[in-house]
Enzyme design. Sequence first.
Site, PDB file in Angstrom:
ATOM      1  N   THR A  96       0.846  -1.202   0.000  1.00 35.65           N
ATOM      2  CA  THR A  96       0.000   0.000   0.000  1.00 35.65           C
ATOM      3  C   THR A  96       0.880   1.251   0.000  1.00 35.65           C
ATOM      4  OG1 THR A  96      -1.732  -1.142   1.234  1.00 35.65           O
ATOM      5  CG2 THR A  96      -1.768   1.247   1.358  1.00 35.65           C
ATOM      6  N   SER A 115       1.967   5.330  -1.990  1.00 34.99           N
ATOM      7  CA  SER A 115       2.127   6.013  -3.277  1.00 34.99           C
ATOM      8  C   SER A 115       3.136   5.313  -4.184  1.00 34.99           C
ATOM      9  CB  SER A 115       2.535   7.473  -3.040  1.00 34.99           C
ATOM     10  OG  SER A 115       3.709   7.554  -2.267  1.00 34.99           O
ATOM     11  N   THR A 116       4.159   4.684  -3.597  1.00 34.25           N
ATOM     12  CA  THR A 116       5.137   3.955  -4.425  1.00 34.25           C
ATOM     13  C   THR A 116       4.488   2.689  -4.979  1.00 34.25           C
ATOM     14  OG1 THR A 116       6.740   4.743  -2.793  1.00 34.25           O
ATOM     15  CG2 THR A 116       7.567   3.278  -4.502  1.00 34.25           C
ATOM     16  N   ASP A 174       6.239  -4.046  -1.709  1.00 32.40           N
ATOM     17  CA  ASP A 174       5.655  -3.001  -0.862  1.00 32.40           C
ATOM     18  C   ASP A 174       6.669  -1.878  -0.636  1.00 32.40           C
ATOM     19  OD1 ASP A 174       3.908  -1.621   0.766  1.00 32.40           O
ATOM     20  OD2 ASP A 174       3.813  -3.129   2.347  1.00 32.40           O
ATOM     21  N   ALA A 231       7.986   1.516   2.045  1.00 34.63           N
ATOM     22  CA  ALA A 231       8.350   1.651   3.459  1.00 34.63           C
ATOM     23  C   ALA A 231       8.497   3.127   3.799  1.00 34.63           C
ATOM     24  CB  ALA A 231       9.651   0.919   3.753  1.00 34.63           C
ATOM     25  N   ASP A 232       8.422   3.412   5.094  1.00 36.80           N
ATOM     26  CA  ASP A 232       8.621   4.792   5.571  1.00 36.80           C
ATOM     27  C   ASP A 232      10.073   5.030   5.952  1.00 36.80           C
ATOM     28  OD1 ASP A 232       5.792   5.653   5.485  1.00 36.80           O
ATOM     29  OD2 ASP A 232       5.573   3.985   6.878  1.00 36.80           O
ATOM     30  N   GLY A 247       3.717   1.541   7.776  1.00 37.06           N
ATOM     31  CA  GLY A 247       2.413   1.818   8.373  1.00 37.06           C
ATOM     32  C   GLY A 247       2.013   3.277   8.315  1.00 37.06           C
ATOM     33  N   GLY A 248       2.814   4.086   7.603  1.00 38.06           N
ATOM     34  CA  GLY A 248       2.430   5.494   7.425  1.00 38.06           C
ATOM     35  C   GLY A 248       1.044   5.604   6.801  1.00 38.06           C
ATOM     36  N   GLU A 296      -0.126  -5.783   5.727  1.00 40.83           N
ATOM     37  CA  GLU A 296       1.189  -5.799   5.058  1.00 40.83           C
ATOM     38  C   GLU A 296       2.106  -6.820   5.730  1.00 40.83           C
ATOM     39  OE1 GLU A 296       1.285  -1.169   3.474  1.00 40.83           O
ATOM     40  OE2 GLU A 296       2.193  -1.631   5.393  1.00 40.83           O
TER      41      GLU A 296
HETATM   42  C1  5RP Z   1       1.515   1.889   4.212  1.00 46.84           C
HETATM   43  C2  5RP Z   1       2.994   1.758   4.155  1.00 46.84           C
HETATM   44  C3  5RP Z   1       3.684   2.376   2.997  1.00 46.84           C
HETATM   45  O1  5RP Z   1       4.426   1.397   2.342  1.00 46.84           O
HETATM   46  C4  5RP Z   1       4.586   3.468   3.475  1.00 46.84           C
HETATM   47  O2  5RP Z   1       3.816   4.408   4.221  1.00 46.84           O
HETATM   48  C5  5RP Z   1       5.306   4.184   2.338  1.00 46.84           C
HETATM   49  O3  5RP Z   1       4.395   4.894   1.572  1.00 46.84           O
HETATM   50  P1  5RP Z   1       4.798   5.732   0.286  1.00 46.84           P
HETATM   51  O4  5RP Z   1       5.191   4.755  -0.772  1.00 46.84           O
HETATM   52  O5  5RP Z   1       3.546   6.491  -0.043  1.00 46.84           O
HETATM   53  O6  5RP Z   1       5.931   6.644   0.674  1.00 46.84           O
HETATM   54  O7  5RP Z   1       3.628   1.170   4.989  1.00 46.84           O
HETATM   55  O8  5RP Z   1       0.992   1.347   5.390  1.00 46.84           O
END
Ligand code: 5RP
Length: 222
Positions: free
Chosen positions: A33, A35-36, A86, A88-89, A100-101, A108
């Site tokens: 989940t 934007s990436t 997936d 990551a933050d 989990g952002g 996940e």
């Molecule tokens: C969602 C997540 C995302 O992978 C994480 O927040 C990174 O998001 P983005 O790709 O938008 O920077 O862990 O629960």
Amino acid sequence: MIPAKFPMSEAKQRAAQKAIDYLEDDMIVGVGTGSTVACFIDALAAWKGRIRGAVSSSEQSTAQLKSHGIDVIDLNTAGPLSLYVDGADECDPHKRLIKGGGGALTREKIIAQASQRFVCIIDPAKQVPLLGNFPLPIEVIPMARSLVARAIVGTTGGQPVWREGFVTDNGNAILDVHNLRIVDPVGLERELNQIPGVVCVGLFAQRAADVVIVGGEPVKVL
Ligand code: 5RP
């Protein structure tokens, strides 16, 4: 001449596109989940006829997968997966992550655990020497929110902040824990998992990523 800063959206696109290399015909792919991952799902659309489908980690990703006509398969039906992709933050040099952002950490973590290979796609800003600058998300049963928050203060010294107004896809609350310096991610993940009311800790250290793709110029595969 000082080179222009590489745009973050372009970095995410590049990392996502590189993850396509890990697909194989007829596979069911685990999908995270964020934007990436949204860039990855768009790229996955070109593989629609070649994969059997996807196991999704959130309602948001499910909607996007379905909009491309990709079958979304229940994990219980899919069984073990060969690939999970997936974002990551934060990501440390040992491929341990804060996630989990977007609030989807529980599903996940379940899909990461079910997968043989976890490919993590990030932009360069996510690379850190030590985890904890990004507030650590913890999914909690709503009635245990204050209990868990007090326990977190006692055990970590961090400051839990309730993500007010946010409800996870599982109907739970999120505490974001600020001011952590995580020197032992595996130990902290184990410790926080013991607190009654904790559903899931956004530390992916016991099950870290296997491959990290950092979008940028050039794209790096770690
Ligand atoms: C969602 C997540 C995302 O992978 C994480 O927040 C990174 O998001 P983005 O790709 O938008 O920077 O862990 O629960």
